[in-house]
Design an enzyme around this catalytic site. Sequence first.
Site, PDB file in Angstrom:
ATOM      1  N   ASP A   1       0.872  -1.168   0.000  1.00  0.00           N
ATOM      2  CA  ASP A   1       0.000   0.000   0.000  1.00  0.00           C
ATOM      3  C   ASP A   1       0.911   1.219   0.000  1.00  0.00           C
ATOM      4  OD1 ASP A   1      -1.664   2.129   0.501  1.00  0.00           O
ATOM      5  OD2 ASP A   1      -2.596   1.282   2.287  1.00  0.00           O
TER       6      ASP A   1
ATOM      7  N   THR B   1      -7.394   1.026 -20.548  1.00  0.00           N
ATOM      8  CA  THR B   1      -7.321   0.258 -19.307  1.00  0.00           C
ATOM      9  C   THR B   1      -8.593   0.542 -18.523  1.00  0.00           C
ATOM     10  OG1 THR B   1      -6.307   2.011 -17.972  1.00  0.00           O
ATOM     11  CG2 THR B   1      -4.823   0.661 -19.296  1.00  0.00           C
TER      12      THR B   1
ATOM     13  N   ASN C   1       3.918   3.456 -10.463  1.00  0.00           N
ATOM     14  CA  ASN C   1       2.748   3.498 -11.322  1.00  0.00           C
ATOM     15  C   ASN C   1       1.423   3.630 -10.563  1.00  0.00           C
ATOM     16  OD1 ASN C   1       0.937   2.552 -13.718  1.00  0.00           O
ATOM     17  ND2 ASN C   1       0.663   0.961 -12.150  1.00  0.00           N
TER      18      ASN C   1
ATOM     19  N   SER D   1       3.455  10.204 -14.032  1.00  0.00           N
ATOM     20  CA  SER D   1       2.634  11.396 -13.955  1.00  0.00           C
ATOM     21  C   SER D   1       1.460  11.162 -14.900  1.00  0.00           C
ATOM     22  CB  SER D   1       3.454  12.628 -14.332  1.00  0.00           C
ATOM     23  OG  SER D   1       2.667  13.794 -14.326  1.00  0.00           O
TER      24      SER D   1
ATOM     25  N   TYR E   1      -6.280  15.038  -8.638  1.00  0.00           N
ATOM     26  CA  TYR E   1      -5.372  14.223  -9.440  1.00  0.00           C
ATOM     27  C   TYR E   1      -4.287  15.098 -10.067  1.00  0.00           C
ATOM     28  CZ  TYR E   1      -3.966  10.739 -12.960  1.00  0.00           C
ATOM     29  OH  TYR E   1      -3.256   9.852 -13.742  1.00  0.00           O
TER      30      TYR E   1
ATOM     31  N   LYS F   1      -0.271  15.045  -9.527  1.00  0.00           N
ATOM     32  CA  LYS F   1       0.635  14.785 -10.638  1.00  0.00           C
ATOM     33  C   LYS F   1       1.581  15.956 -10.887  1.00  0.00           C
ATOM     34  CE  LYS F   1      -0.738  10.621 -11.571  1.00  0.00           C
ATOM     35  NZ  LYS F   1       0.138   9.478 -11.208  1.00  0.00           N
TER      36      LYS F   1
END
Length: 284
Positions: A63, A190, A90, A141, A155, A159
């Site tokens: 984690d 994905t 990632n 990123s 987010y 990043k």
Amino acid sequence: MSNNEKSESKVWLITGSTRGLGRALAEAVLASGYRLVATGRNPAQLEDLVERYGDQVRAIALDVTSEQAAITGVAEAIKAFGRLDVVANNAGYGDVCPVEDMSMAEFRAQLETNLFGVIHVTKAALPFMREQGSGHFLQFSSVAGRIGPIGRSAYAAAKWGVEGFSEVLSKEVAPLGLKVTIIEPGGFRTDFAGSSTAIREGRPEYDETVGKIARFQREFNGKQPGDPERAAAAFIQITTVDNPPLRLILGSDAYRAIEQSDLVKAKSDRDWKELSVSTDFMPS
């Protein structure tokens, strides 16, 4: 170089290996003959890789929001394979919601995973790589680390933090023989825009901004231009060159968006240059 020679020379650690780009990269790394420490919150989802590749891979729970878990995970990698050559940071997710409607708990949770997760794993790996005198960090990123997309404030904040942190890191560790590449993907096919993302339009006042983006995101899922397998091949390629770039844009959509954004920023800087430089002390 044979697969056996490769496996003796490089050890990878990938966070968020259970799905998305992380899973595609894990499979490509193993297929290329490298050794791998594949990590995720639920390592049971990696059992098929262990069955296929045996001692070439270790699947461990990690984690990334836990500093101690990152330290333990890296130590397990070193114990298993004796070295660590590539760390692919990632793990991450990005919800869609207006700034006004996102709770601080939700905001902080995205920062913990997307920014502090990268910092935790990087700091855990650094002493080993420094002593080795070699190593490569792939810091994931996003196009959102360059353009600030509507609806993804937390987010993007994370990043952009990854970008700044990693650029500083690259300057500090280059004299030590370590490399850093910031990965900036666009849309890839994905589950990132599916199960990995909570999409909320928010209050009606944001219908033409966040609402529009939320509707597009749902319709776009499964139609993204990016191929995860091709991305994985690019990641591996970038770790084999002597002088990898600090930033690697992935996908034609990301390239177009970043190129256009940079042009707009450059023009704005020129337009306001006079006011910018007017704040210096006047010559005496």
